[in-house]
Design a protein around this motif. Sequence first.
Motif, PDB file in Angstrom:
ATOM      1  N   PHE A 169       0.836  -1.205   0.000  1.00 43.96           N
ATOM      2  CA  PHE A 169       0.000   0.000   0.000  1.00 43.96           C
ATOM      3  C   PHE A 169       0.866   1.248   0.000  1.00 43.96           C
ATOM      4  CE2 PHE A 169       0.383  -1.026   4.564  1.00 43.96           C
ATOM      5  CZ  PHE A 169       0.819   0.183   5.071  1.00 43.96           C
ATOM      6  N   LYS A 170       0.255   2.327  -0.377  1.00 45.30           N
ATOM      7  CA  LYS A 170       0.968   3.598  -0.468  1.00 45.30           C
ATOM      8  C   LYS A 170       1.304   4.093   0.933  1.00 45.30           C
ATOM      9  CE  LYS A 170      -1.378   4.897  -4.752  1.00 45.30           C
ATOM     10  NZ  LYS A 170      -2.312   5.831  -5.411  1.00 45.30           N
ATOM     11  N   GLN A 171       2.540   4.500   1.086  1.00 39.28           N
ATOM     12  CA  GLN A 171       3.004   4.966   2.382  1.00 39.28           C
ATOM     13  C   GLN A 171       3.050   6.492   2.385  1.00 39.28           C
ATOM     14  OE1 GLN A 171       6.936   3.539   3.531  1.00 39.28           O
ATOM     15  NE2 GLN A 171       6.142   3.148   5.572  1.00 39.28           N
ATOM     16  N   GLU A 172       2.324   7.063   3.312  1.00 34.31           N
ATOM     17  CA  GLU A 172       2.312   8.515   3.396  1.00 34.31           C
ATOM     18  C   GLU A 172       3.670   9.032   3.846  1.00 34.31           C
ATOM     19  OE1 GLU A 172      -0.776   9.148   6.235  1.00 34.31           O
ATOM     20  OE2 GLU A 172      -2.340   9.251   4.706  1.00 34.31           O
ATOM     21  N   LYS A 173       4.127  10.102   3.232  1.00 35.92           N
ATOM     22  CA  LYS A 173       5.382  10.708   3.644  1.00 35.92           C
ATOM     23  C   LYS A 173       5.215  11.306   5.038  1.00 35.92           C
ATOM     24  CE  LYS A 173       7.243  11.727  -0.928  1.00 35.92           C
ATOM     25  NZ  LYS A 173       7.772  12.777  -1.835  1.00 35.92           N
ATOM     26  N   SER A 174       6.230  11.090   5.856  1.00 36.98           N
ATOM     27  CA  SER A 174       6.152  11.534   7.241  1.00 36.98           C
ATOM     28  C   SER A 174       7.240  12.544   7.542  1.00 36.98           C
ATOM     29  CB  SER A 174       6.289  10.329   8.186  1.00 36.98           C
ATOM     30  OG  SER A 174       6.395  10.751   9.519  1.00 36.98           O
ATOM     31  N   ASP A 175       6.870  13.545   8.326  1.00 35.06           N
ATOM     32  CA  ASP A 175       7.856  14.520   8.774  1.00 35.06           C
ATOM     33  C   ASP A 175       8.151  14.330  10.260  1.00 35.06           C
ATOM     34  OD1 ASP A 175       5.450  15.312   9.777  1.00 35.06           O
ATOM     35  OD2 ASP A 175       5.628  17.425   9.212  1.00 35.06           O
ATOM     36  N   LYS A 176       7.974  13.085  10.742  1.00 38.09           N
ATOM     37  CA  LYS A 176       8.101  12.845  12.184  1.00 38.09           C
ATOM     38  C   LYS A 176       9.493  13.163  12.710  1.00 38.09           C
ATOM     39  CE  LYS A 176       9.010   7.811  12.237  1.00 38.09           C
ATOM     40  NZ  LYS A 176       8.737   7.436  10.846  1.00 38.09           N
ATOM     41  N   PHE A 177      10.533  12.920  11.899  1.00 39.24           N
ATOM     42  CA  PHE A 177      11.877  13.194  12.400  1.00 39.24           C
ATOM     43  C   PHE A 177      12.147  14.685  12.540  1.00 39.24           C
ATOM     44  CE2 PHE A 177      12.598   8.873  10.662  1.00 39.24           C
ATOM     45  CZ  PHE A 177      12.963   8.274  11.855  1.00 39.24           C
ATOM     46  N   GLU A 178      11.585  15.462  11.625  1.00 46.65           N
ATOM     47  CA  GLU A 178      11.732  16.910  11.750  1.00 46.65           C
ATOM     48  C   GLU A 178      11.031  17.414  13.016  1.00 46.65           C
ATOM     49  OE1 GLU A 178      11.070  15.336   8.983  1.00 46.65           O
ATOM     50  OE2 GLU A 178      12.769  15.875   7.706  1.00 46.65           O
ATOM     51  N   LYS A 179       9.859  16.847  13.290  1.00 44.86           N
ATOM     52  CA  LYS A 179       9.117  17.265  14.488  1.00 44.86           C
ATOM     53  C   LYS A 179       9.805  16.780  15.761  1.00 44.86           C
ATOM     54  CE  LYS A 179       4.619  17.720  12.277  1.00 44.86           C
ATOM     55  NZ  LYS A 179       3.198  17.309  12.241  1.00 44.86           N
ATOM     56  N   MET A 180      10.378  15.576  15.691  1.00 42.36           N
ATOM     57  CA  MET A 180      11.114  15.073  16.844  1.00 42.36           C
ATOM     58  C   MET A 180      12.373  15.911  17.093  1.00 42.36           C
ATOM     59  SD  MET A 180      10.668  10.982  16.097  1.00 42.36           S
ATOM     60  CE  MET A 180      11.835  10.448  17.340  1.00 42.36           C
ATOM     61  N   GLN A 181      13.010  16.332  16.006  1.00 41.95           N
ATOM     62  CA  GLN A 181      14.195  17.177  16.153  1.00 41.95           C
ATOM     63  C   GLN A 181      13.839  18.523  16.786  1.00 41.95           C
ATOM     64  OE1 GLN A 181      15.872  18.919  12.638  1.00 41.95           O
ATOM     65  NE2 GLN A 181      17.983  18.642  13.353  1.00 41.95           N
ATOM     66  N   GLU A 182      12.680  19.057  16.419  1.00 41.01           N
ATOM     67  CA  GLU A 182      12.223  20.308  17.020  1.00 41.01           C
ATOM     68  C   GLU A 182      12.049  20.164  18.532  1.00 41.01           C
ATOM     69  OE1 GLU A 182       8.693  21.729  15.198  1.00 41.01           O
ATOM     70  OE2 GLU A 182       9.554  21.834  13.186  1.00 41.01           O
ATOM     71  N   ILE A 183      11.539  19.006  18.944  1.00 45.52           N
ATOM     72  CA  ILE A 183      11.324  18.767  20.368  1.00 45.52           C
ATOM     73  C   ILE A 183      12.651  18.605  21.107  1.00 45.52           C
ATOM     74  CG2 ILE A 183      10.356  17.147  22.072  1.00 45.52           C
ATOM     75  CD1 ILE A 183       8.160  16.508  19.991  1.00 45.52           C
ATOM     76  N   LEU A 184      13.574  17.832  20.496  1.00 44.12           N
ATOM     77  CA  LEU A 184      14.792  17.449  21.202  1.00 44.12           C
ATOM     78  C   LEU A 184      15.992  18.342  20.909  1.00 44.12           C
ATOM     79  CD1 LEU A 184      14.551  13.569  20.688  1.00 44.12           C
ATOM     80  CD2 LEU A 184      13.844  14.884  22.681  1.00 44.12           C
ATOM     81  N   ASN A 185      15.924  19.073  19.779  1.00 50.03           N
ATOM     82  CA  ASN A 185      17.037  19.942  19.384  1.00 50.03           C
ATOM     83  C   ASN A 185      18.350  19.146  19.314  1.00 50.03           C
ATOM     84  OD1 ASN A 185      18.371  22.302  18.630  1.00 50.03           O
ATOM     85  ND2 ASN A 185      18.829  22.866  20.752  1.00 50.03           N
ATOM     86  N   CYS A 186      18.344  18.077  18.496  1.00 47.17           N
ATOM     87  CA  CYS A 186      19.514  17.205  18.390  1.00 47.17           C
ATOM     88  C   CYS A 186      19.862  16.987  16.922  1.00 47.17           C
ATOM     89  CB  CYS A 186      19.236  15.862  19.070  1.00 47.17           C
ATOM     90  SG  CYS A 186      17.883  14.945  18.311  1.00 47.17           S
ATOM     91  N   ASP A 187      20.961  16.306  16.688  1.00 43.57           N
ATOM     92  CA  ASP A 187      21.392  15.990  15.329  1.00 43.57           C
ATOM     93  C   ASP A 187      20.407  15.010  14.695  1.00 43.57           C
ATOM     94  OD1 ASP A 187      23.592  15.875  13.183  1.00 43.57           O
ATOM     95  OD2 ASP A 187      23.322  13.758  13.701  1.00 43.57           O
ATOM     96  N   ILE A 188      19.863  15.378  13.535  1.00 42.27           N
ATOM     97  CA  ILE A 188      18.789  14.567  12.956  1.00 42.27           C
ATOM     98  C   ILE A 188      19.300  13.240  12.404  1.00 42.27           C
ATOM     99  CG2 ILE A 188      18.897  15.547  10.617  1.00 42.27           C
ATOM    100  CD1 ILE A 188      15.739  15.500  10.747  1.00 42.27           C
ATOM    101  N   SER A 189      20.529  13.194  11.907  1.00 38.10           N
ATOM    102  CA  SER A 189      21.048  11.930  11.380  1.00 38.10           C
ATOM    103  C   SER A 189      21.234  10.916  12.508  1.00 38.10           C
ATOM    104  CB  SER A 189      22.361  12.153  10.631  1.00 38.10           C
ATOM    105  OG  SER A 189      23.336  12.705  11.482  1.00 38.10           O
ATOM    106  N   MET A 190      21.741  11.382  13.653  1.00 37.10           N
ATOM    107  CA  MET A 190      21.879  10.497  14.809  1.00 37.10           C
ATOM    108  C   MET A 190      20.513  10.091  15.342  1.00 37.10           C
ATOM    109  SD  MET A 190      23.899  11.139  18.428  1.00 37.10           S
ATOM    110  CE  MET A 190      25.482  11.274  17.591  1.00 37.10           C
ATOM    111  N   LEU A 191      19.584  11.026  15.324  1.00 34.88           N
ATOM    112  CA  LEU A 191      18.219  10.740  15.772  1.00 34.88           C
ATOM    113  C   LEU A 191      17.605   9.625  14.936  1.00 34.88           C
ATOM    114  CD1 LEU A 191      15.583  11.359  17.332  1.00 34.88           C
ATOM    115  CD2 LEU A 191      15.141  13.175  15.666  1.00 34.88           C
TER     116      LEU A 191
END
Length: 215
Positions: A15-37
Amino acid sequence: MSIKLIIFDIGNTIFKQEKSDKFEKMQEILNCDISMLKNNFYEIFNKNNKNLKDLTYKLLQSLNINDDKLQTRLLEYLTSLQNRKGKFEFINDNILEIFEYIKKQNIKLILCSNSNVLSKNNDEQLKPYVDDIERTYKIGFLKNENSFYEYFENKYKVSSNEILSIGDDIENDFEIPKSHGWNSILFTENMTGSELLSKIKFIIDKMKSWLLYCN
C-alpha cells in the motif's frame, strides 16, 4: 526446489506509504542531530517490542538527553502517531489478484517490514489477505541482519532458495536477500500489478521446471 514462502514488503509495495515529517518534528522537540536521531530511532524502535514509554526513554538515553520534560513531550507526540489511523490504500488494483494467485499455488504468504510500534494499526486491515504479518520490532532483527534470514528459514522450515522476497528497497528487499540465497524481485515505482504478477509467475514456474528437470 520450488517456492514455498513469499515475503512481501509492506510500505510502497502493498500500500501507499504517506510521507512523514516525524523526524523533523522530533528534532524540534529534542534539538539534536537529525542523522543520529534517525539512526538511533531505527535501531531502538524497529528492533524492540517494548512499551512506548520505555522506548522513548531508551532513545533519549542514546542521545545523551536527560530531561523529563522533553521525554514527556516526545512521548506525547509519539503516542499521537501510534493512535493515528493512517490512510489505507492498496498501491494498485492487482494486489489482491496477486495474493489470490499465490494462495492457489499453496505458497505461504507473509508480509514483513522494517517497522515499529507506531505502524501496527495497519495490521488488522491486512491480516485477512495473508498467512501472517511479521514486523521487525517483534522479531528483533532488521532486514540487513543475518539473523533476519535465519529467523524465516528456521521458523517456516524452508531452504533459502525456496523463499521469494518482494519489495521496493534495492538493498533490503533485493540485493541482501539475493546474497543470502533467496530469490528476489525489486518492485519499482512505475511497475504495474500485472508486471509484478508476471515476474512472480516466472520465478515460480522456473523453480517448478527445475524441480521436474532434477527428477
